[in-house]
Design an enzyme around this catalytic site. Structure first.
Site, PDB file in Angstrom:
ATOM      1  N   TYR A   1     -57.943 120.112 -47.961  1.00  0.00           N
ATOM      2  CA  TYR A   1     -57.485 121.495 -47.870  1.00  0.00           C
ATOM      3  C   TYR A   1     -56.357 121.861 -48.830  1.00  0.00           C
ATOM      4  CZ  TYR A   1     -60.402 121.634 -43.741  1.00  0.00           C
ATOM      5  OH  TYR A   1     -61.462 121.576 -42.884  1.00  0.00           O
TER       6      TYR A   1
ATOM      7  N   ASP B   1     -71.865 114.518 -43.811  1.00  0.00           N
ATOM      8  CA  ASP B   1     -71.103 113.715 -44.769  1.00  0.00           C
ATOM      9  C   ASP B   1     -71.690 112.315 -44.875  1.00  0.00           C
ATOM     10  OD1 ASP B   1     -69.388 115.873 -45.090  1.00  0.00           O
ATOM     11  OD2 ASP B   1     -68.048 115.189 -43.500  1.00  0.00           O
TER      12      ASP B   1
ATOM     13  N   ASN C   1     -70.904 118.179 -39.156  1.00  0.00           N
ATOM     14  CA  ASN C   1     -69.967 119.220 -38.746  1.00  0.00           C
ATOM     15  C   ASN C   1     -70.775 120.475 -38.453  1.00  0.00           C
ATOM     16  OD1 ASN C   1     -68.008 121.265 -38.640  1.00  0.00           O
ATOM     17  ND2 ASN C   1     -66.693 120.234 -40.121  1.00  0.00           N
TER      18      ASN C   1
ATOM     19  N   GLU D   1     -71.223 111.534 -40.462  1.00  0.00           N
ATOM     20  CA  GLU D   1     -71.046 112.492 -39.370  1.00  0.00           C
ATOM     21  C   GLU D   1     -71.561 113.857 -39.781  1.00  0.00           C
ATOM     22  OE1 GLU D   1     -66.613 114.007 -39.370  1.00  0.00           O
ATOM     23  OE2 GLU D   1     -66.625 111.837 -39.700  1.00  0.00           O
TER      24      GLU D   1
ATOM     25  N   GLY E   1     -65.871 124.313 -42.488  1.00  0.00           N
ATOM     26  CA  GLY E   1     -64.825 125.213 -42.949  1.00  0.00           C
ATOM     27  C   GLY E   1     -65.373 126.308 -43.847  1.00  0.00           C
TER      28      GLY E   1
ATOM     29  N   GLU F   1     -56.759 121.549 -35.775  1.00  0.00           N
ATOM     30  CA  GLU F   1     -57.283 122.266 -36.935  1.00  0.00           C
ATOM     31  C   GLU F   1     -57.007 123.771 -36.873  1.00  0.00           C
ATOM     32  OE1 GLU F   1     -61.304 120.778 -38.168  1.00  0.00           O
ATOM     33  OE2 GLU F   1     -61.119 119.637 -36.313  1.00  0.00           O
TER      34      GLU F   1
ATOM     35  N   ARG G   1     -72.984 120.821 -41.822  1.00  0.00           N
ATOM     36  CA  ARG G   1     -72.702 120.046 -43.038  1.00  0.00           C
ATOM     37  C   ARG G   1     -72.585 118.576 -42.657  1.00  0.00           C
ATOM     38  NH1 ARG G   1     -67.509 120.511 -44.078  1.00  0.00           N
ATOM     39  NH2 ARG G   1     -67.248 118.261 -43.822  1.00  0.00           N
TER      40      ARG G   1
ATOM     41  N   SER H   1     -62.356 117.549 -39.712  1.00  0.00           N
ATOM     42  CA  SER H   1     -61.497 117.786 -40.872  1.00  0.00           C
ATOM     43  C   SER H   1     -60.708 116.553 -41.310  1.00  0.00           C
ATOM     44  CB  SER H   1     -60.516 118.940 -40.601  1.00  0.00           C
ATOM     45  OG  SER H   1     -61.203 120.157 -40.509  1.00  0.00           O
TER      46      SER H   1
END
Length: 331
Positions: A209, A250, A269, A267, A273, A15, A248, A143
């Site tokens: 992205y 998901d 994070n 999951e 990002g 990443e 964050r 990601s």
């Protein structure tokens, strides 16, 4: 006195490019917010990194993503150097990076998760370990790196034959149909729920992205019960892992058989990002917080692994921000 902030970015994970984009955006925003900012592109040369941190900054803004940057490794080094840094500490970062460990803790807290198994790449390259369709993803990447859906009728195994030489571990999960949801949390308070609608296929690295590849709907147009469940689950996982600052989570929301449907946690994070397409800045903006304000809040909420308790953070003025609900909007 102006605070000196060093932004760590780049690194050497899969990443790297996203981290560089995140780091530069955060550095610019912090300068706009009035901080003295230094940018450091992290390499495997730890001596060079330590030298780049002299003179000692007031805060390290960790904009690294992926392995070695958000799995507890760089956090451990910062702790050894006695530096204050943003986002989560060693333990929370390491737990969150391991998707299976995170799911286990979430399930023990009563949060619904997909059934899954962890297998070495060698096995996944040779056979189906779950009935199709299923989702296969690296155990400790972020990601959406490497994530794939293996459907009924697809040719071959999930991984190519040359993966048989790899010792990497993969998480294989039952495929959950429906919608992709995400929730940001700031020091224990969930902000909002966003639905992600990829225009082609599923929410891959490219869809995440590349501008125009995915539609972001905030707030997600889902039943109020599911909206609240997503907020509560994200805040709960943030808490049980011991996360700090921003995280964050998901989810998949299966409403294919009608409402209210069923919500599944996937999951978390711990270093989301911070690019122009990123979800935390988008949700913060929806709640009235500008990008420079968000970056400044992350800096001011930075703690070390010997973290303050929630009560100490509140007494110090580092509690979750009080957002104003956008007029006329509801879940």
């Amino acid at each position: 006195m102006t605070k000196r902030v060093t932004v760590l970015m780049g690194g050497f994970s899969a990443e790297r490019e996203v981290s560089l984009t995140s780091g530069r955006a955060c550095a610019d925003a912090l300068r706009e917010a009035g901080y003295e900012v230094k940018e450091v592109d992290v390499s495997r040369d730890m001596a060079a990194l330590i030298a780049a941190l002299d003179p000692k900054p007031d805060v390290i803004f960790n904009a690294l993503h992926g392995r070695w940057g958000e799995d507890g490794c760089i956090q451990g080094l910062m702790d050894m150097l006695g530096l204050r840094y943003t986002h989560s500490g060693v333990l929370a970062s390491a737990l969150a990076m391991n998707k299976d460990r995170t799911k286990t803790l979430a399930a023990e807290a009563g949060i619904t998760v997909p059934h899954g198994v962890v297998v070495p790449a060698q096995r996944l390259a040779g056979e189906d370990v779950l009935p199709r369709p299923y989702v296969a993803k690296p155990l400790d990447e972020g990601s959406s790196v490497g994530v794939q859906i293996v459907d009924v009728g697809d040719n071959g195994p999930a991984l190519p034959a040359d993966s048989a030489d790899s010792d990497d571990l993969w998480l294989v999960e039952e495929y959950i149909p429906g919608r992709e949801l995400t929730v940001s949390v700031m020091n224990g308070k969930a902000i909002a729920v966003t639905e992600l609608r990829p225009k082609v296929g599923f929410y891959t690295y490219e869809a995440k992205y590349t501008e125009g590849k995915t539609e972001h709907i905030v707030p997600a147009q889902i039943p109020e019960k599911i909206y609240e469940e997503a907020l509560n689950a994200a805040a709960k996982v943030h808490e049980i892992l011991g996360c700090h600052g921003v995280s964050r989570s998901d989810f998949r929301y299966d409403d294919t058989k009608g409402a209210p449907g069923k919500l599944y946690f996937l999951e978390i994070n711990t270093q989301p990002g911070m690019t122009a397409l990123s979800l935390v800045p988008e949700q913060a903006a929806y709640k009235g917080m500008s990008f420079p304000e968000l970056c400044a809040w992350i800096v001011e909420s930075a703690v070390s692994e010997s973290a303050m308790s929630k009560s100490e953070m509140t007494e110090s003025g580092i509690a979750a921000p009080e957002f104003v609900e956008p007029a006329g909007e509801s879940a």
